[in-house]
Design an enzyme around this catalytic site. Sequence first.
Site, PDB file in Angstrom:
ATOM      1  N   ASP A   5      55.444  44.111  67.352  1.00  0.00           N
ATOM      2  CA  ASP A   5      55.269  44.700  68.684  1.00  0.00           C
ATOM      3  C   ASP A   5      53.987  44.184  69.340  1.00  0.00           C
ATOM      4  O   ASP A   5      53.770  44.394  70.530  1.00  0.00           O
ATOM      5  CB  ASP A   5      55.190  46.230  68.569  1.00  0.00           C
ATOM      6  CG  ASP A   5      56.467  46.898  69.051  1.00  0.00           C
ATOM      7  OD1 ASP A   5      57.194  46.265  69.842  1.00  0.00           O
ATOM      8  OD2 ASP A   5      56.722  48.036  68.645  1.00  0.00           O
ATOM      9  N   LYS A  47      67.871  47.671  70.161  1.00  0.00           N
ATOM     10  CA  LYS A  47      67.136  46.731  69.309  1.00  0.00           C
ATOM     11  C   LYS A  47      67.965  46.351  68.091  1.00  0.00           C
ATOM     12  O   LYS A  47      68.015  45.189  67.700  1.00  0.00           O
ATOM     13  CB  LYS A  47      65.788  47.354  68.897  1.00  0.00           C
ATOM     14  CG  LYS A  47      64.826  47.445  70.082  1.00  0.00           C
ATOM     15  CD  LYS A  47      63.580  48.265  69.788  1.00  0.00           C
ATOM     16  CE  LYS A  47      62.768  48.422  71.084  1.00  0.00           C
ATOM     17  NZ  LYS A  47      61.580  49.262  70.929  1.00  0.00           N
ATOM     18  N   GLN A  84      59.019  53.188  66.731  1.00  0.00           N
ATOM     19  CA  GLN A  84      59.419  53.475  68.109  1.00  0.00           C
ATOM     20  C   GLN A  84      58.508  54.549  68.714  1.00  0.00           C
ATOM     21  O   GLN A  84      58.337  55.617  68.146  1.00  0.00           O
ATOM     22  CB  GLN A  84      60.889  53.923  68.148  1.00  0.00           C
ATOM     23  CG  GLN A  84      61.431  54.149  69.536  1.00  0.00           C
ATOM     24  CD  GLN A  84      61.438  52.885  70.403  1.00  0.00           C
ATOM     25  OE1 GLN A  84      61.780  51.803  69.948  1.00  0.00           O
ATOM     26  NE2 GLN A  84      61.037  53.024  71.657  1.00  0.00           N
TER      27      GLN A  84
END
Length: 277
Positions: A115, A48, A92
């Site tokens: 997200d 990422k 995460q």
Amino acid sequence: MILLDGKRVAAEIRGELREKVALMKKKPALAVVLVGNDPASEVYVKGKIKACEEVGIISYSYRLPENSTQKEVEKLVASLVKKKAIHGILVQLPLPKGLDADKILKLIPPEKDVDGFSSANFGKIALGEDGVSACTPLGVMELMKRYGIEVKGKRAVVVGRSKIVGRPLAMLLLNRDATVTICHSKTENLKEECLRADILIAAIGKERFITADMVKEGAVVVDVGINRSENGKLYGDVDFENVKEKAAYITPVPGGVGPMTIAMLMKNTVDAAEKNE
Ligand code: NDP
């Protein structure tokens, strides 16, 4: 059979985003929070951050130790929420055992939720409104779109009903006028359900679970699964070698949905920064 090359399409999208970001006065900024030392998470976070660099997104990495308390993680996330210069916050997953991920994610306001995991954003997607979609489902839709795959009117079967993949993907397919069936571990006659699919999506987390006898000739097969086998190799949820003989389109693992997920995270971050301008 046509291979749905997520690696190539994701690179194309990153290139487009890079051009867009180059014209932005205020560069998009993403905060990435990693708690603990899960090796798979380390790899994902690296990917990422690398994608951010390529696109021109500023990334801030925050690492907390494995034994962090709920309070410590919440404090960090709450401080990032307050920072005006940060447009997107990514925690995460999975978090180490003992931490309540839902409670931590709830601290992220919808406009910084790149997200797309928040109830507010999922709710908008479910209602067919303009919300931030979870990255993996969005990546699946974008991949099909770029290959000109018609979704409208098609029978789509999604195997898996997780909050981050199966459910939101079913909603996106419905929003694009597919006739959608959602299957899960309690589904009866799974094979028959799958055999009816024009578009079959596997988001199960079981290595090579979807076998050729479960796939209709000429179907579009999208494999979300990433499973590390005992032999160290990565396999999807689809038995690729045999299913590819029947499918019209199929994603490989790796190189299919995975890179698309990261590309969509970049897109969501750029969108969040644009809305903030
Ligand atoms: P979850 O474990 O949260 O969900 C799995 C789903 O599969 C559940 O809904 C479960 O049903 C269903 N399922 C399990 N066993 C069966 C079965 N025998 N028959 C039918 N359905 C079954 O997984 P995720 O959605 O988070 O992830 C799925 C896979 O995708 C994993 O391999 C993961 O690593 C991968 N992944 C890949 C990403 C990418 O970028 N490519 C991103 C996110 C995930 P029930 O609800 O009844 O338990």
